[in-house]
Design a protein around this motif. Structure first.
Motif, PDB file in Angstrom:
ATOM      1  N   ALA A 188       0.951  -1.324   0.107  1.00 24.73           N
ATOM      2  CA  ALA A 188      -0.095   0.068   0.172  1.00 24.73           C
ATOM      3  C   ALA A 188       1.016   1.095  -0.071  1.00 24.73           C
ATOM      4  O   ALA A 188       1.819   1.285   0.781  1.00 24.73           O
ATOM      5  N   ALA A 189       0.544   2.050  -0.676  1.00 21.14           N
ATOM      6  CA  ALA A 189       1.173   3.529  -0.889  1.00 21.14           C
ATOM      7  C   ALA A 189       0.699   4.618  -0.059  1.00 21.14           C
ATOM      8  O   ALA A 189       1.413   5.655   0.119  1.00 21.14           O
ATOM      9  N   SER A 190       0.020   4.350   0.774  1.00 18.28           N
ATOM     10  CA  SER A 190      -0.705   5.468   1.521  1.00 18.28           C
ATOM     11  C   SER A 190      -1.488   4.806   2.737  1.00 18.28           C
ATOM     12  O   SER A 190      -1.933   3.801   2.795  1.00 18.28           O
ATOM     13  N   LYS A 191      -1.768   5.705   3.478  1.00 20.03           N
ATOM     14  CA  LYS A 191      -2.268   5.128   4.791  1.00 20.03           C
ATOM     15  C   LYS A 191      -3.837   5.104   4.469  1.00 20.03           C
ATOM     16  O   LYS A 191      -4.538   3.833   4.926  1.00 20.03           O
ATOM     17  N   GLU A 192      -4.549   5.722   3.609  1.00 21.57           N
ATOM     18  CA  GLU A 192      -5.715   5.548   3.078  1.00 21.57           C
ATOM     19  C   GLU A 192      -5.907   3.996   2.390  1.00 21.57           C
ATOM     20  O   GLU A 192      -6.891   3.521   2.754  1.00 21.57           O
ATOM     21  N   ALA A 193      -4.777   3.776   1.802  1.00 20.97           N
ATOM     22  CA  ALA A 193      -5.134   2.380   1.133  1.00 20.97           C
ATOM     23  C   ALA A 193      -5.025   1.187   2.064  1.00 20.97           C
ATOM     24  O   ALA A 193      -5.759   0.152   2.131  1.00 20.97           O
ATOM     25  N   LYS A 194      -4.081   1.430   3.116  1.00 21.09           N
ATOM     26  CA  LYS A 194      -4.290   0.344   4.219  1.00 21.09           C
ATOM     27  C   LYS A 194      -5.688   0.440   5.150  1.00 21.09           C
ATOM     28  O   LYS A 194      -5.992  -0.675   5.384  1.00 21.09           O
ATOM     29  N   CYS A 195      -6.124   1.485   5.192  1.00 21.71           N
ATOM     30  CA  CYS A 195      -7.461   1.717   5.804  1.00 21.71           C
ATOM     31  C   CYS A 195      -8.555   0.956   4.968  1.00 21.71           C
ATOM     32  O   CYS A 195      -9.367   0.337   5.538  1.00 21.71           O
ATOM     33  N   LEU A 196      -8.494   1.118   3.677  1.00 19.71           N
ATOM     34  CA  LEU A 196      -9.384   0.423   2.943  1.00 19.71           C
ATOM     35  C   LEU A 196      -9.310  -1.036   2.959  1.00 19.71           C
ATOM     36  O   LEU A 196     -10.372  -1.685   3.070  1.00 19.71           O
ATOM     37  N   HIS A 197      -8.087  -1.349   3.012  1.00 22.05           N
ATOM     38  CA  HIS A 197      -7.742  -2.960   3.189  1.00 22.05           C
ATOM     39  C   HIS A 197      -8.437  -3.232   4.562  1.00 22.05           C
ATOM     40  O   HIS A 197      -9.204  -4.431   4.587  1.00 22.05           O
ATOM     41  N   ALA A 198      -7.977  -2.631   5.629  1.00 20.37           N
ATOM     42  CA  ALA A 198      -8.625  -3.016   7.182  1.00 20.37           C
ATOM     43  C   ALA A 198     -10.219  -3.051   7.072  1.00 20.37           C
ATOM     44  O   ALA A 198     -10.750  -3.972   7.602  1.00 20.37           O
ATOM     45  N   CYS A 199     -11.011  -2.044   6.268  1.00 21.64           N
ATOM     46  CA  CYS A 199     -12.284  -1.888   6.073  1.00 21.64           C
ATOM     47  C   CYS A 199     -12.816  -3.245   5.601  1.00 21.64           C
ATOM     48  O   CYS A 199     -13.701  -3.956   6.002  1.00 21.64           O
TER      49      CYS A 199
END
Length: 142
Positions: free
Chosen positions: A53-64
Motif C-alpha cells: 500500500a502506498a498510503s495510509k488510506e489504502a491500508k485503511c481501505l484494506h482493513a475495512c
C-alpha cells in the motif's frame, strides 16, 4: 466502473463463504470502505496487484474490507478460521494447495501486528502475499 470490476472479482474469493451474496450489498460496502478511508482508485489498483500500500488510506481501505468479510476482528487480529476457509476456497479442492494455505495461516495468523488496524491489515496482507510467493500457493483461481 473499473474500480467496481476489479474489487468485485477479488472480493468473490473473500466473500464466497458468506451466505448472503448480494452484489449490491458488496458494492455498497466497497464504496463505503473506499469513501471512509479516503482511498483512491490508484490505491485500489496497487492493493490488487499485490503491491505494498502506498498510503495510509489504502491500508485503511484494506482493513475495512477485511473487517467486512470477517477476516479481521474488532481487536484488529486476524480470524484464522475465516482465513483458512477462504484459502480453502481459493485452493479449489487441491490438497497440496490447501496444505500451503494452512502454512500461510499458521505463519501469518499469529504475527505481532501494529495496534492500528490499518497498519495491521497491511502487515497481514504482506505476510500472506510473501508466504504465498515463498511456498507456491496460487492466490488467484477465479
Amino acid at each position: 466502473m473499473k474500480f467496481f470490476n476489479v474489487i468485485l472479482i477479488v472480493c468473490v474469493a473473500f466473500i464466497s463463504y458468506i451466505e448472503c451474496v448480494d452484489i449490491e450489498e458488496i458494492k455498497a460496502a466497497v464504496v463505503k470502505c473506499k469513501e471512509s478511508s479516503g482511498a483512491t482508485d490508484e490505491d485500489v489498483k496497487r492493493i490488487f496487484k499485490r503491491q505494498p500500500a502506498a498510503s495510509k488510506e489504502a491500508k485503511c481501505l484494506h482493513a475495512c474490507v477485511m473487517q467486512f468479510v470477517g477476516l479481521m476482528n474488532d481487536d484488529g487480529k486476524m480470524d484464522k478460521e475465516k482465513a483458512l476457509e477462504i484459502l480453502k476456497i481459493i485452493a479449489a479442492g487441491d490438497e497440496e494447495q490447501e496444505k500451503l494455505g494452512l502454512e500461510i495461516v499458521e505463519t501469518c495468523g499469529d504475527i505481532e501486528v501494529n495496534e492500528d488496524h490499518c497498519e495491521a491489515s497491511e502487515e497481514y496482507r504482506m505476510c500472506m502475499r510473501d508466504k504465498a510467493v515463498e511456498n507456491g500457493f496460487k492466490l488467484v483461481r477465479i
